[in-house]
Design a protein around this motif. Structure first.
Motif, PDB file in Angstrom:
ATOM      1  N   LEU A 193       0.829  -1.209   0.000  1.00 48.42           N
ATOM      2  CA  LEU A 193       0.000   0.000   0.000  1.00 48.42           C
ATOM      3  C   LEU A 193       0.866   1.263   0.000  1.00 48.42           C
ATOM      4  N   GLN A 194       1.919   1.271   0.787  1.00 54.29           N
ATOM      5  CA  GLN A 194       2.826   2.422   0.816  1.00 54.29           C
ATOM      6  C   GLN A 194       3.504   2.610  -0.531  1.00 54.29           C
ATOM      7  N   ALA A 247       0.873   3.900  -3.016  1.00 52.99           N
ATOM      8  CA  ALA A 247       0.536   5.307  -2.765  1.00 52.99           C
ATOM      9  C   ALA A 247       1.634   6.215  -3.313  1.00 52.99           C
ATOM     10  N   MET A 290      -8.277  -2.787  -0.340  1.00 53.38           N
ATOM     11  CA  MET A 290      -7.443  -1.778   0.305  1.00 53.38           C
ATOM     12  C   MET A 290      -6.856  -0.804  -0.718  1.00 53.38           C
ATOM     13  N   TYR A 333      -9.533   1.629  -2.085  1.00 55.10           N
ATOM     14  CA  TYR A 333      -9.888   2.613  -1.063  1.00 55.10           C
ATOM     15  C   TYR A 333      -8.766   3.634  -0.860  1.00 55.10           C
ATOM     16  N   GLU A 334      -7.557   3.156  -0.672  1.00 55.83           N
ATOM     17  CA  GLU A 334      -6.417   4.032  -0.381  1.00 55.83           C
ATOM     18  C   GLU A 334      -6.018   4.909  -1.566  1.00 55.83           C
TER      19      GLU A 334
END
Length: 147
Positions: A20-21, A24, A44, A47-48
């Motif tokens: 996720l990081q 992003a 996830m 959403y993120e």
């Protein structure tokens, strides 16, 4: 115009935050491509990042195999799979099968942040690059020899 790649994003439980990081940080680049993911990872990421993600089942219940099928069909161009080499996985045969299909069909695979950074920053990702897709047309089924 840059080609739109089809990128599958998968992460084991202990690697989801790391993926996720990474996603992003690379949101701008990922937004220019079609994204696919397994189960919770897909939810996830959508959403993120606020980006559309085609979601499959969770890996242990068939999601890895669904992505593998898309690789074999020629849909997926790149697999970013942050797998956990230190944690035993109950669906390890599925994980190995997914990585095997990626190798068989000659798609790009990144298994950690470093390889994913190198792959996503390559000018070949957004430039002209046509991967060599193996031709298995000459491999017809043959009955096993009686032994």
């Amino acid at each position: 115009m840059s080609p739109r790649r089809h990128i599958a994003l998968v992460a084991h439980d202990n690697k989801k935050v790391e993926l996720l990081q990474w996603a992003a940080f690379n949101r701008g680049t990922l937004a220019r491509h079609q994204l696919y993911a397994t189960g919770t990872t897909g939810t996830m990421l959508a959403y993120e990042l606020g980006l559309p993600v085609t979601r499959f089942l969770s890996g242990p219940v068939g999601g890895d195999q669904q992505i593998g099928a898309k690789i074999a069909e020629g849909v997926i161009d790149v697999l970013v799979f942050f797998w956990d080499p230190l944690e035993p996985q109950p669906h390890d045969p599925d994980v190995r099968a997914l990585l095997r299909l990626a190798a068989v069909w000659n798609i790009g695979v990144a298994c950690n942040v470093t390889s994913a950074d190198l792959m996503i920053s390559s000018p070949l990702l957004s430039g002209f690059y046509q991967r060599v897709r193996p031709d298995f047309g000459d491999r017809e089924w043959q009955p096993a020899e009686a032994g």
